[in-house]
Design a protein around this motif. Structure first.
Motif, PDB file in Angstrom:
ATOM      1  N   LYS A 348       0.860  -1.194   0.000  1.00  0.00           N
ATOM      2  CA  LYS A 348       0.000   0.000   0.000  1.00  0.00           C
ATOM      3  C   LYS A 348       0.894   1.241   0.000  1.00  0.00           C
ATOM      4  CE  LYS A 348      -3.710   2.318   2.575  1.00  0.00           C
ATOM      5  NZ  LYS A 348      -3.473   3.492   1.818  1.00  0.00           N
ATOM      6  N   LEU A 349       0.826   1.946  -1.097  1.00  0.00           N
ATOM      7  CA  LEU A 349       1.651   3.159  -1.185  1.00  0.00           C
ATOM      8  C   LEU A 349       0.918   4.309  -0.510  1.00  0.00           C
ATOM      9  CD1 LEU A 349       2.982   3.132  -4.873  1.00  0.00           C
ATOM     10  CD2 LEU A 349       4.123   2.309  -2.810  1.00  0.00           C
ATOM     11  N   GLU A 350       1.604   4.940   0.438  1.00  0.00           N
ATOM     12  CA  GLU A 350       0.992   6.078   1.141  1.00  0.00           C
ATOM     13  C   GLU A 350       1.537   7.406   0.638  1.00  0.00           C
ATOM     14  OE1 GLU A 350       1.093   5.498   5.349  1.00  0.00           O
ATOM     15  OE2 GLU A 350      -0.539   4.027   5.125  1.00  0.00           O
ATOM     16  N   GLU A 351       2.615   7.325  -0.129  1.00  0.00           N
ATOM     17  CA  GLU A 351       3.247   8.558  -0.607  1.00  0.00           C
ATOM     18  C   GLU A 351       2.361   9.256  -1.639  1.00  0.00           C
ATOM     19  OE1 GLU A 351       4.643   5.588  -0.556  1.00  0.00           O
ATOM     20  OE2 GLU A 351       6.517   5.695   0.585  1.00  0.00           O
ATOM     21  N   GLN A 352       2.371  10.563  -1.578  1.00  0.00           N
ATOM     22  CA  GLN A 352       1.539  11.346  -2.507  1.00  0.00           C
ATOM     23  C   GLN A 352       2.231  11.533  -3.860  1.00  0.00           C
ATOM     24  OE1 GLN A 352       2.435  12.237   0.543  1.00  0.00           O
ATOM     25  NE2 GLN A 352       0.601  12.699   1.748  1.00  0.00           N
ATOM     26  N   ILE A 353       3.558  11.533  -3.843  1.00  0.00           N
ATOM     27  CA  ILE A 353       4.294  11.849  -5.077  1.00  0.00           C
ATOM     28  C   ILE A 353       5.141  10.646  -5.482  1.00  0.00           C
ATOM     29  CG2 ILE A 353       6.056  13.381  -6.083  1.00  0.00           C
ATOM     30  CD1 ILE A 353       4.909  15.577  -4.233  1.00  0.00           C
ATOM     31  N   ILE A 354       4.895  10.136  -6.664  1.00  0.00           N
ATOM     32  CA  ILE A 354       5.636   8.960  -7.143  1.00  0.00           C
ATOM     33  C   ILE A 354       6.487   9.409  -8.336  1.00  0.00           C
ATOM     34  CG2 ILE A 354       5.449   6.537  -7.863  1.00  0.00           C
ATOM     35  CD1 ILE A 354       3.891   7.088  -5.281  1.00  0.00           C
ATOM     36  N   ILE A 355       7.785   9.202  -8.198  1.00  0.00           N
ATOM     37  CA  ILE A 355       8.695   9.616  -9.277  1.00  0.00           C
ATOM     38  C   ILE A 355       9.391   8.363  -9.788  1.00  0.00           C
ATOM     39  CG2 ILE A 355      10.670  11.098  -9.893  1.00  0.00           C
ATOM     40  CD1 ILE A 355       9.996  12.759  -7.373  1.00  0.00           C
ATOM     41  N   GLY A 356       9.395   8.153 -11.086  1.00  0.00           N
ATOM     42  CA  GLY A 356      10.040   6.931 -11.562  1.00  0.00           C
ATOM     43  C   GLY A 356      10.206   6.881 -13.060  1.00  0.00           C
ATOM     44  N   THR A 357      10.762   5.769 -13.493  1.00  0.00           N
ATOM     45  CA  THR A 357      10.995   5.564 -14.924  1.00  0.00           C
ATOM     46  C   THR A 357       9.718   4.999 -15.556  1.00  0.00           C
ATOM     47  OG1 THR A 357      11.917   3.445 -14.275  1.00  0.00           O
ATOM     48  CG2 THR A 357      13.475   5.204 -14.726  1.00  0.00           C
ATOM     49  N   PRO A 358       9.547   5.221 -16.858  1.00  0.00           N
ATOM     50  CA  PRO A 358       8.287   4.788 -17.488  1.00  0.00           C
ATOM     51  C   PRO A 358       8.030   3.291 -17.339  1.00  0.00           C
ATOM     52  CG  PRO A 358       9.471   6.270 -18.944  1.00  0.00           C
ATOM     53  CD  PRO A 358      10.391   5.995 -17.791  1.00  0.00           C
ATOM     54  N   GLY A 359       9.076   2.484 -17.459  1.00  0.00           N
ATOM     55  CA  GLY A 359       8.874   1.039 -17.386  1.00  0.00           C
ATOM     56  C   GLY A 359       8.333   0.602 -16.043  1.00  0.00           C
ATOM     57  N   ARG A 360       8.950   1.103 -14.993  1.00  0.00           N
ATOM     58  CA  ARG A 360       8.534   0.701 -13.653  1.00  0.00           C
ATOM     59  C   ARG A 360       7.169   1.305 -13.305  1.00  0.00           C
ATOM     60  NH1 ARG A 360       8.818  -3.460 -10.306  1.00  0.00           N
ATOM     61  NH2 ARG A 360       9.230  -2.909  -8.146  1.00  0.00           N
ATOM     62  N   MET A 361       6.947   2.533 -13.741  1.00  0.00           N
ATOM     63  CA  MET A 361       5.657   3.179 -13.469  1.00  0.00           C
ATOM     64  C   MET A 361       4.545   2.395 -14.165  1.00  0.00           C
ATOM     65  SD  MET A 361       4.965   5.859 -11.594  1.00  0.00           S
ATOM     66  CE  MET A 361       6.173   7.157 -11.675  1.00  0.00           C
ATOM     67  N   ASN A 362       4.868   1.903 -15.332  1.00  0.00           N
ATOM     68  CA  ASN A 362       3.926   1.074 -16.082  1.00  0.00           C
ATOM     69  C   ASN A 362       3.523  -0.153 -15.257  1.00  0.00           C
ATOM     70  OD1 ASN A 362       2.587   0.311 -18.559  1.00  0.00           O
ATOM     71  ND2 ASN A 362       4.186  -1.247 -18.798  1.00  0.00           N
ATOM     72  N   ASP A 363       4.502  -0.751 -14.595  1.00  0.00           N
ATOM     73  CA  ASP A 363       4.223  -1.887 -13.702  1.00  0.00           C
ATOM     74  C   ASP A 363       3.318  -1.478 -12.557  1.00  0.00           C
ATOM     75  OD1 ASP A 363       5.733  -3.628 -15.083  1.00  0.00           O
ATOM     76  OD2 ASP A 363       7.424  -3.684 -13.675  1.00  0.00           O
ATOM     77  N   TYR A 364       3.650  -0.331 -11.956  1.00  0.00           N
ATOM     78  CA  TYR A 364       2.879   0.131 -10.797  1.00  0.00           C
ATOM     79  C   TYR A 364       1.402   0.303 -11.157  1.00  0.00           C
ATOM     80  CZ  TYR A 364       6.670   1.249  -7.474  1.00  0.00           C
ATOM     81  OH  TYR A 364       7.697   1.180  -6.570  1.00  0.00           O
ATOM     82  N   LEU A 365       1.197   0.854 -12.359  1.00  0.00           N
ATOM     83  CA  LEU A 365      -0.188   1.097 -12.774  1.00  0.00           C
ATOM     84  C   LEU A 365      -0.839  -0.180 -13.296  1.00  0.00           C
ATOM     85  CD1 LEU A 365       0.527   4.449 -14.528  1.00  0.00           C
ATOM     86  CD2 LEU A 365      -1.362   4.167 -12.933  1.00  0.00           C
ATOM     87  N   GLY A 366      -0.021  -1.040 -13.904  1.00  0.00           N
ATOM     88  CA  GLY A 366      -0.567  -2.221 -14.550  1.00  0.00           C
ATOM     89  C   GLY A 366      -0.490  -3.456 -13.703  1.00  0.00           C
ATOM     90  N   LYS A 367       0.513  -4.263 -13.943  1.00  0.00           N
ATOM     91  CA  LYS A 367       0.485  -5.589 -13.317  1.00  0.00           C
ATOM     92  C   LYS A 367       0.574  -5.561 -11.794  1.00  0.00           C
ATOM     93  CE  LYS A 367       5.328  -6.824 -13.654  1.00  0.00           C
ATOM     94  NZ  LYS A 367       6.380  -7.620 -14.067  1.00  0.00           N
ATOM     95  N   LEU A 368       1.217  -4.551 -11.202  1.00  0.00           N
ATOM     96  CA  LEU A 368       1.298  -4.531  -9.739  1.00  0.00           C
ATOM     97  C   LEU A 368       0.092  -3.845  -9.094  1.00  0.00           C
ATOM     98  CD1 LEU A 368       5.100  -3.642  -9.270  1.00  0.00           C
ATOM     99  CD2 LEU A 368       4.043  -5.896  -9.163  1.00  0.00           C
ATOM    100  N   GLN A 369      -0.614  -3.057  -9.899  1.00  0.00           N
ATOM    101  CA  GLN A 369      -1.823  -2.368  -9.403  1.00  0.00           C
ATOM    102  C   GLN A 369      -1.544  -1.600  -8.104  1.00  0.00           C
ATOM    103  OE1 GLN A 369      -5.383  -3.108 -10.739  1.00  0.00           O
ATOM    104  NE2 GLN A 369      -4.116  -3.508 -12.533  1.00  0.00           N
ATOM    105  N   LEU A 370      -0.487  -0.843  -8.098  1.00  0.00           N
ATOM    106  CA  LEU A 370      -0.121  -0.104  -6.877  1.00  0.00           C
ATOM    107  C   LEU A 370      -0.659   1.319  -6.877  1.00  0.00           C
ATOM    108  CD1 LEU A 370       3.636  -1.184  -6.545  1.00  0.00           C
ATOM    109  CD2 LEU A 370       1.660  -2.087  -5.323  1.00  0.00           C
ATOM    110  N   ILE A 371      -1.033   1.778  -8.056  1.00  0.00           N
ATOM    111  CA  ILE A 371      -1.510   3.160  -8.164  1.00  0.00           C
ATOM    112  C   ILE A 371      -2.905   3.144  -8.772  1.00  0.00           C
ATOM    113  CG2 ILE A 371      -1.145   5.376  -9.332  1.00  0.00           C
ATOM    114  CD1 ILE A 371       1.847   4.823  -9.315  1.00  0.00           C
TER     115      ILE A 371
END
Ligand code: ATP
Length: 625
Positions: A348-371
């Protein structure tokens, strides 16, 4: 959507490899269907250009005009004598201003360890040439037969020396310049855009406020709603008091030019999309960091702002700026969505600001469903010009944008770039709907204000002697010497250091922080001479460089008989920045290097005359211009 994310994952390996030094692999995702987005772009352009469009002019003065400046600085006499080395005597009739303080020259031209050639007759054309035994050292101002290079022996004859074996070349110093390599080491190639972006972040400790520049503001589509107002103080903006406090602590007294125009738009209601361009170190990161911090709700503990950067290192640099600006907002936290950060599905991500590379951010939004994309209020794409060089990054950025925009139609999307050439414009316009465009451009005229010369040297070793002879002249301002390989750069730096001189060295095997330190020391004047390879040929803005020496001409990677024109332009563009006057001197030590310079001359259509050491008038002219 699931399939989409899966397909996008295949590009992640490629894009995440985009950490320093890693070439992208050929794993790119299938192309994203062209965006249906038909954009209406309002455009506010702040630049220095001439146009028929209505122009509002801000700023004073005309610092874009070439500034007259002394090329070698100090007195001409000091320059001439030091450049030619002890032992040089002016040819008859040459103009030598009287030296008001000969002792001062002696000190500056002959620091500890300097071994001047013995004084001797001046018979024409060699820099640093003293006694006959030393002929052949250093420059040859000697004869050239039209296009041809006259070999040393023949030159001797023409100069009145008897035919026979060439005179011994190095009677006092023993050195042998490294031979050119058969293959170019990849460390000698220009830095990648990612490396340049990161290096610039290390380098820019202070923003270029550009307050005194002549700046035009242009409204392309005159929209009465468009907020063409500027913020001359951070207090003019609706910033949280905690942020204003942090800005005070950080020493941000007033906004830079890009901030002045971008921030009112970034912070206005309703949120407005923006495409912003201004050169490195002008305050872009601070602008979008302020936008994210202003929109993030501290008491809501979930991701609200996403920032995409091309590499892990760049993401961390951005995060550090955000953290500093949020130092009085303890609830606001930053998370890095980067490779190998150990974050798994279900976290569970509690941070308001997520900074990252497109590949990893893609994971966060997609397969990991973190955002949860529906909760995102700000999406930033930083370093867009770097990002678009990789198809994978482009596609993933587009995918992330589409996912967020669909789930959160009010999201404010911001694209920042240091350059704004056609590919960036196309990408930006394809990506972002209804964006206000703020571009701040300073003309970076390389060629018109740079005087180019070539200097004949008798041999590779003679080039070294030429540097030694020119050294005092070079240190009166700041100079960059480009060699072909890092071995030559290291060798030359060692030789010069052994003479007791100080030089900065920069090559591609040094880690980025060390490179930044070398450049910083050079910028701060700790070192007046920087010896480097093509690694430093582009992207780095060291505005005070007055002289560039091409110790070796830049050659095409696959055919060393052909010049690398782009690299030549970029190398000599290290001087003459932003309208200042500059000098480029090309060392020529054989027929091949002479032909390379002739080709460069023909290619750019600008004369590269021979700088004849005997021609005092030519040198005086350099000094006077
Ligand atoms: N208004 C300001 N007043 C003083 N310093 C500032 C201001 N804005 C930014 N800075 C500082 O200036 C430096 C450059 O700013 P910033 O990193 O925002 O520029 P940039 O355009 O993003 O550069 P790059 O393209 O290299 O990332 C930073 O050290 C930053 O802290």
């Amino acid at each position: 959507m699931g399939d989409d994310w899966g397909a996008a994952y295949s590009s992640q390996v490629a894009t995440e490899r985009n950490e320093l030094g890693l070439a992208p692999k050929d794993e790119t995702p299938p192309p994203v269907p062209a965006s249906s987005l038909q954009q209406q772009m309002q455009s506010i352009q702040i630049n220095n250009n001439k146009s028929n469009e209505p122009v509002t002019t801000f700023g004073q003065g005309s610092s874009m005009r070439p500034q007259p400046q002394s090329s070698f600085g100090m007195t001409q006499n000091a320059h001439q004598q030091s450049a030619f080395g002890a032992g040089f005597r002016p040819p008859d009739g040459a103009r030598f201003p009287a030296n008001p303080n000969p002792n001062a020259f002696a000190r500056s031209a002959q620091p500890a360890g300097f071994l001047p050639p013995a004084a001797g007759p001046n018979r024409g054309g060699h820099f640093g040439r003293g006694s006959p035994a030393q002929r052949g050292r250093g420059y040859s101002g000697g004869p050239m037969n039209g296009n041809g290079f006259i070999p040393p022996q023949q030159q001797q004859q023409q100069m009145g020396y008897p035919m026979g074996p060439a005179p011994p070349q190095f009677s006092q110093t023993h050195f042998s310049a490294p031979k050119p390599p058969k293959k170019i080491d990849e460390n000698d190639l220009p830095m990648s855009p990612e490396e340049i972006a990161l290096l610039n972040k290390f380098l820019h400790n202070t923003v270029n406020l550009m307050k005194d520049e002549q700046i035009d503001v242009r409204l392309r589509q005159n929209d009465p709603q468009s907020p063409l107002h500027s913020a001359t103080s951070f207090r003019d903006l609706r910033l949280k008091s905690e942020i204003l406090h942090a800005l005070d602590v950080m020493g941000f007294v007033r906004p830079s030019k890009i901030q002045e125009f971008a921030l009112p738009i970034l912070l206005m209601e309703p949120p407005t999309n923006m495409i912003a361009q201004s050169q490195s170190g002008t305050g872009k990161t601070a602008s979008f960091a302020l936008a994210m911090l202003s929109r993030a709700v501290p008491s809501s503990h979930f991701p609200q702002c996403i920032c995409l950067a091309p590499t892990y290192e760049l993401a961390v640099q951005i995060g550090e700026v955000v953290r500093k600006m949020a130092q009085f907002l303890p609830e606001v936290k930053v998370h890095y969505a980067v490779k190998n950060n150990g974050v798994r599905a279900g976290t569970k991500l509690e941070e308001q600001i997520i900074i990252g590379t497109p590949g990893r951010m893609n994971d966060y939004l997609g397969k990991l469903q973190l955002i949860d994309p529906s909760k995102i209020t700000v999406l930033v794409l930083d370093e867009a010009d770097v990002m678009i060089r990789q198809q994978g990054h482009q596609d993933l950025s587009m995918r992330i944008y589409n996912a967020i925009e669909t789930a959160s139609p009010g999201v404010q999307t911001l694209l920042f770039s240091a350059t704004y050439d056609q590919p960036v414009i196309e990408f930006a316009e394809k990506l972002i709907k209804n964006a206000v465009s703020v571009t701040l451009k300073r003309e970076d005229q390389a060629l018109p204000n740079i005087k180019q010369y070539f200097v004949e040297c008798i041999s590779r070793d003679g080039k070294y002697q030429a540097v030694v002879n020119l050294y005092s002249g070079l240190t009166m301002t700041s100079s960059v010497i480009f060699t072909h390989t890092k071995h030559s750069a290291m060798w030359l730096a060692d030789q010069i250091k052994m003479r007791g001189y100080k030089v900065a060295l920069l090559h591609g095997e040094m880690p980025i922080p060390e490179r930044a330190q070398a450049i910083q020391d050079f910028k701060n004047g700790v070192y007046k001479v920087l010896i480097t390879t093509n690694v430093c040929s582009r992207g780095i803005d060291v505005s005070q460089v007055t002289i560039v020496i091409n110790y070796d001409p830049p050659v095409n990677e696959s055919n060393s008989d052909e010049p690398d024109y782009d690299t030549y332009l970029h190398r000599i563009g290290r001087t003459g920045r932003f309208g200042k006057a500059g000098i480029a001197i090309n060392f020529v030590d054989d027929e091949r290097s002479l032909q390379l310079i002739k080709k460069i001359e023909a290619h750019f259509g600008k004369p590269i005359p021979k700088l004849d050491p005997d021609d005092m008038n030519a040198l005086e002219a350099i000094n006077e211009d």
